[in-house]
Design a protein around this motif. Structure first.
Motif, PDB file in Angstrom:
ATOM      1  N   ALA A 136       0.820  -1.264   0.085  1.00  0.00           N
ATOM      2  CA  ALA A 136      -0.036  -0.005  -0.054  1.00  0.00           C
ATOM      3  C   ALA A 136       0.892   1.076   0.019  1.00  0.00           C
ATOM      4  O   ALA A 136       0.699   2.127  -0.763  1.00  0.00           O
ATOM      5  N   LEU A 137       2.017   1.160   0.683  1.00  0.00           N
ATOM      6  CA  LEU A 137       2.908   2.505   0.659  1.00  0.00           C
ATOM      7  C   LEU A 137       3.488   2.624  -0.671  1.00  0.00           C
ATOM      8  O   LEU A 137       3.568   3.608  -0.864  1.00  0.00           O
ATOM      9  N   LEU A 138       3.802   1.422  -1.166  1.00  0.00           N
ATOM     10  CA  LEU A 138       4.390   1.610  -2.716  1.00  0.00           C
ATOM     11  C   LEU A 138       3.474   2.238  -3.559  1.00  0.00           C
ATOM     12  O   LEU A 138       3.673   3.211  -4.574  1.00  0.00           O
ATOM     13  N   LEU A 139       2.108   1.813  -3.350  1.00  0.00           N
ATOM     14  CA  LEU A 139       1.244   2.451  -4.493  1.00  0.00           C
ATOM     15  C   LEU A 139       0.941   3.832  -4.118  1.00  0.00           C
ATOM     16  O   LEU A 139       0.912   4.409  -5.140  1.00  0.00           O
ATOM     17  N   ILE A 140       0.905   4.363  -2.901  1.00  0.00           N
ATOM     18  CA  ILE A 140       0.879   5.615  -2.311  1.00  0.00           C
ATOM     19  C   ILE A 140       1.696   6.452  -2.872  1.00  0.00           C
ATOM     20  O   ILE A 140       1.665   7.718  -3.319  1.00  0.00           O
ATOM     21  N   LEU A 141       3.151   5.912  -2.894  1.00  0.00           N
ATOM     22  CA  LEU A 141       4.276   6.547  -3.365  1.00  0.00           C
ATOM     23  C   LEU A 141       4.216   6.907  -4.912  1.00  0.00           C
ATOM     24  O   LEU A 141       4.472   7.833  -5.300  1.00  0.00           O
ATOM     25  N   LEU A 142       3.813   5.922  -5.440  1.00  0.00           N
ATOM     26  CA  LEU A 142       3.974   5.872  -7.044  1.00  0.00           C
ATOM     27  C   LEU A 142       2.656   6.756  -7.569  1.00  0.00           C
ATOM     28  O   LEU A 142       2.878   7.301  -8.761  1.00  0.00           O
ATOM     29  N   LEU A 143       1.486   6.773  -6.948  1.00  0.00           N
ATOM     30  CA  LEU A 143       0.407   7.116  -7.589  1.00  0.00           C
ATOM     31  C   LEU A 143      -0.048   8.565  -6.815  1.00  0.00           C
ATOM     32  O   LEU A 143      -0.849   9.475  -7.390  1.00  0.00           O
ATOM     33  N   MET A 144       0.578   8.755  -5.752  1.00  0.00           N
ATOM     34  CA  MET A 144       0.451  10.292  -5.098  1.00  0.00           C
ATOM     35  C   MET A 144       1.447  11.204  -4.803  1.00  0.00           C
ATOM     36  O   MET A 144       1.593  12.166  -5.437  1.00  0.00           O
ATOM     37  N   ILE A 145       2.478  10.303  -4.333  1.00  0.00           N
ATOM     38  CA  ILE A 145       3.469  11.351  -3.861  1.00  0.00           C
ATOM     39  C   ILE A 145       4.469  11.819  -5.038  1.00  0.00           C
ATOM     40  O   ILE A 145       4.918  12.943  -5.121  1.00  0.00           O
ATOM     41  N   VAL A 146       4.602  10.885  -6.088  1.00  0.00           N
ATOM     42  CA  VAL A 146       5.687  11.020  -7.001  1.00  0.00           C
ATOM     43  C   VAL A 146       4.922  12.089  -8.013  1.00  0.00           C
ATOM     44  O   VAL A 146       5.517  13.116  -8.338  1.00  0.00           O
ATOM     45  N   PRO A 147       3.648  11.972  -8.428  1.00  0.00           N
ATOM     46  CA  PRO A 147       3.009  13.034  -9.187  1.00  0.00           C
ATOM     47  C   PRO A 147       2.942  14.207  -8.331  1.00  0.00           C
ATOM     48  O   PRO A 147       3.041  15.340  -9.263  1.00  0.00           O
ATOM     49  N   LEU A 148       2.572  14.404  -7.193  1.00  0.00           N
ATOM     50  CA  LEU A 148       2.660  15.617  -6.293  1.00  0.00           C
ATOM     51  C   LEU A 148       4.025  16.357  -6.701  1.00  0.00           C
ATOM     52  O   LEU A 148       3.996  17.666  -6.996  1.00  0.00           O
ATOM     53  N   ILE A 149       5.000  15.472  -6.349  1.00  0.00           N
ATOM     54  CA  ILE A 149       6.468  16.266  -6.516  1.00  0.00           C
ATOM     55  C   ILE A 149       6.657  16.836  -7.848  1.00  0.00           C
ATOM     56  O   ILE A 149       7.159  17.814  -7.990  1.00  0.00           O
ATOM     57  N   VAL A 150       6.314  15.946  -8.844  1.00  0.00           N
ATOM     58  CA  VAL A 150       6.481  16.289 -10.510  1.00  0.00           C
ATOM     59  C   VAL A 150       5.605  17.580 -10.656  1.00  0.00           C
ATOM     60  O   VAL A 150       6.053  18.583 -11.161  1.00  0.00           O
ATOM     61  N   GLY A 151       4.307  17.633 -10.071  1.00  0.00           N
ATOM     62  CA  GLY A 151       3.483  18.739 -10.368  1.00  0.00           C
ATOM     63  C   GLY A 151       4.053  20.001  -9.725  1.00  0.00           C
ATOM     64  O   GLY A 151       3.953  21.097 -10.398  1.00  0.00           O
ATOM     65  N   ILE A 152       4.319  19.949  -8.437  1.00  0.00           N
ATOM     66  CA  ILE A 152       5.205  21.144  -7.695  1.00  0.00           C
ATOM     67  C   ILE A 152       6.198  21.447  -8.623  1.00  0.00           C
ATOM     68  O   ILE A 152       6.522  22.741  -8.861  1.00  0.00           O
ATOM     69  N   SER A 153       7.286  20.513  -9.057  1.00  0.00           N
ATOM     70  CA  SER A 153       8.384  21.088  -9.938  1.00  0.00           C
ATOM     71  C   SER A 153       7.990  21.795 -11.138  1.00  0.00           C
ATOM     72  O   SER A 153       8.718  22.659 -11.396  1.00  0.00           O
ATOM     73  N   TYR A 154       6.975  21.393 -11.580  1.00  0.00           N
ATOM     74  CA  TYR A 154       6.632  22.004 -12.952  1.00  0.00           C
ATOM     75  C   TYR A 154       6.256  23.427 -12.523  1.00  0.00           C
ATOM     76  O   TYR A 154       6.299  24.250 -13.868  1.00  0.00           O
ATOM     77  N   ALA A 155       5.956  23.932 -11.381  1.00  0.00           N
ATOM     78  CA  ALA A 155       5.582  25.336 -11.272  1.00  0.00           C
ATOM     79  C   ALA A 155       6.709  26.156 -11.149  1.00  0.00           C
ATOM     80  O   ALA A 155       6.679  27.464 -11.503  1.00  0.00           O
ATOM     81  N   PHE A 156       8.004  25.689 -11.211  1.00  0.00           N
ATOM     82  CA  PHE A 156       9.185  26.423 -11.327  1.00  0.00           C
ATOM     83  C   PHE A 156      10.062  26.351 -12.735  1.00  0.00           C
ATOM     84  O   PHE A 156      11.010  26.606 -12.962  1.00  0.00           O
ATOM     85  N   GLN A 157       9.106  25.526 -13.524  1.00  0.00           N
ATOM     86  CA  GLN A 157       9.672  25.384 -14.918  1.00  0.00           C
ATOM     87  C   GLN A 157       8.730  25.878 -16.075  1.00  0.00           C
ATOM     88  O   GLN A 157       7.607  26.237 -15.756  1.00  0.00           O
ATOM     89  N   ASP A 158       9.364  26.177 -17.050  1.00  0.00           N
ATOM     90  CA  ASP A 158       8.669  26.688 -18.449  1.00  0.00           C
ATOM     91  C   ASP A 158       8.101  25.344 -19.167  1.00  0.00           C
ATOM     92  O   ASP A 158       8.890  24.878 -20.053  1.00  0.00           O
ATOM     93  N   VAL A 159       6.917  24.822 -18.910  1.00  0.00           N
ATOM     94  CA  VAL A 159       6.411  23.790 -19.580  1.00  0.00           C
ATOM     95  C   VAL A 159       5.042  23.902 -20.236  1.00  0.00           C
ATOM     96  O   VAL A 159       4.211  24.145 -19.951  1.00  0.00           O
ATOM     97  N   GLN A 160       5.398  24.144 -21.724  1.00  0.00           N
ATOM     98  CA  GLN A 160       4.504  24.506 -22.800  1.00  0.00           C
ATOM     99  C   GLN A 160       4.439  23.574 -23.756  1.00  0.00           C
ATOM    100  O   GLN A 160       5.451  23.396 -24.264  1.00  0.00           O
TER     101      GLN A 160
END
Length: 309
Positions: free
Chosen positions: A31-55
């Protein structure tokens, strides 16, 4: 020899304690692995996009831009401030109306009367309807040509003529709010009804013996026992509605003139119509921060009330 045995026994004891401490995490690892892959990793990637020019239409422009997106939000984007105000209005009105109507239905369903099962089925029906279908249905109801609501309001003298409520910047927000209240009442009705059924009947009998009026029994018994349930349901529903843009996108698409534009619909429009995922992620980060502050404030208020009770 004895010292060696003691050391060995101590080491074995420490190893056993360590294994016992890690055992729950071993069982929870899938369950922790699923949470990491499906929630934590996308959250970190999404926050990182806020500091990048992604068009999407400019694949070679991607790069680190620092706080440029947030500076643009705070200094240049008037639509953003309009969306923040609309989000507060949309969320506050929806939660308040859903809560009081849901509480009233829960109190009604807590009593025994003829046809209770049928009323329960009708009350819980909106929760089972897909939000996209709900949005289309309510958009049809508000249509001034084929929908009944404008004509009913005109017949009651509340409108000068049957015009499009969803096209009026001053009234357009009420369309999605009404649809959202209809959709969300069952959530409060179900959870509060479960809370009411868990209140011991002896509490009401004791209060009645002490001479408490109906209002005093409701205030000091019903609301007192429902307080934890109310706190968590209001918190969850506020967060859900603040992130909920389906009805607005289907019914008004943020219009007219951004009169119904909220932060989630602005994020959707910026990301999937403007194809600017970096700027959309910056808006999403602001929404995340606001919701975290709201949750902390609510928990602090609940802790304060519990300590003074």
């Amino acid at each position: 020899m004895a010292a060696a045995t003691t050391a060995e026994g101590g080491g074995t004891g420490r190893g056993r304690r360590l294994s016992l401490a890690l055992e729950p995490f071993i069982y929870l690892s899938p369950a922790l692995l699923l949470i990491l892959l499906l929630m934590i990793v996308p959250l970190i990637v999404g926050i990182s996009y806020a500091f990048q020019d992604v068009q999407i239409l400019k694949p070679f422009s991607r790069g680190f831009v620092g706080l440029d997106h947030f500076e643009r939000l705070l200094t240049e984007d008037r639509v953003f401030y309009r969306a923040v105000a609309n989000t507060v209005w949309w969320t506050g009105a929806s939660v308040i109306l859903q809560f009081f109507l849901g509480l009233g239905l829960a109190l009604l369903l807590h009593k025994q009367f003829a046809g209770k099962k049928l009323v329960q089925a009708v009350v819980f029906l909106p929760w089972a309807v897909p939000t996209f279908l709900s949005g289309l249905t309510w958009a049809w109801l508000f249509n001034p040509v084929i929908g009944p609501l404008p004509h009913w309001l005109f017949a009651l003298g509340l409108m000068s003529e049957p015009y499009s409520i969803l096209g009026d910047p001053g009234l357009a927000m009420w369309g999605p709010i009404v649809a959202n209240v209809w959709f969300g009442i069952p959530f409060f009705a179900i959870t509060l009804l479960a809370g009411l059924q868990s209140i011991p009947g002896e509490m009401y009998e004791a209060a009645a013996i002490d001479g408490a009026t109906a209002w005093q029994r409701f205030r000091h018994v019903t609301l007192a026992f429902l307080a934890p349930t109310i706190a968590i349901t209001v918190l969850l529903r506020t967060i859900w509605i603040s992130n909920f843009a389906d009805l607005i996108i289907v019914m008004t698409n943020g219009g007219p003139a951004n009169a119904t534009q909220i932060l989630p619909s602005l994020i959707f429009t910026t990301a999937y119509k403007g194809l600017d995922f970096g700027y959309a992620s910056a808006i999403a980060c602001v929404l995340l921060l606001l919701l975290m502050l709201y949750a902390l404030l609510l928990f602090h208020m609940r802790r304060t009330m519990s300590s003074t009770a």
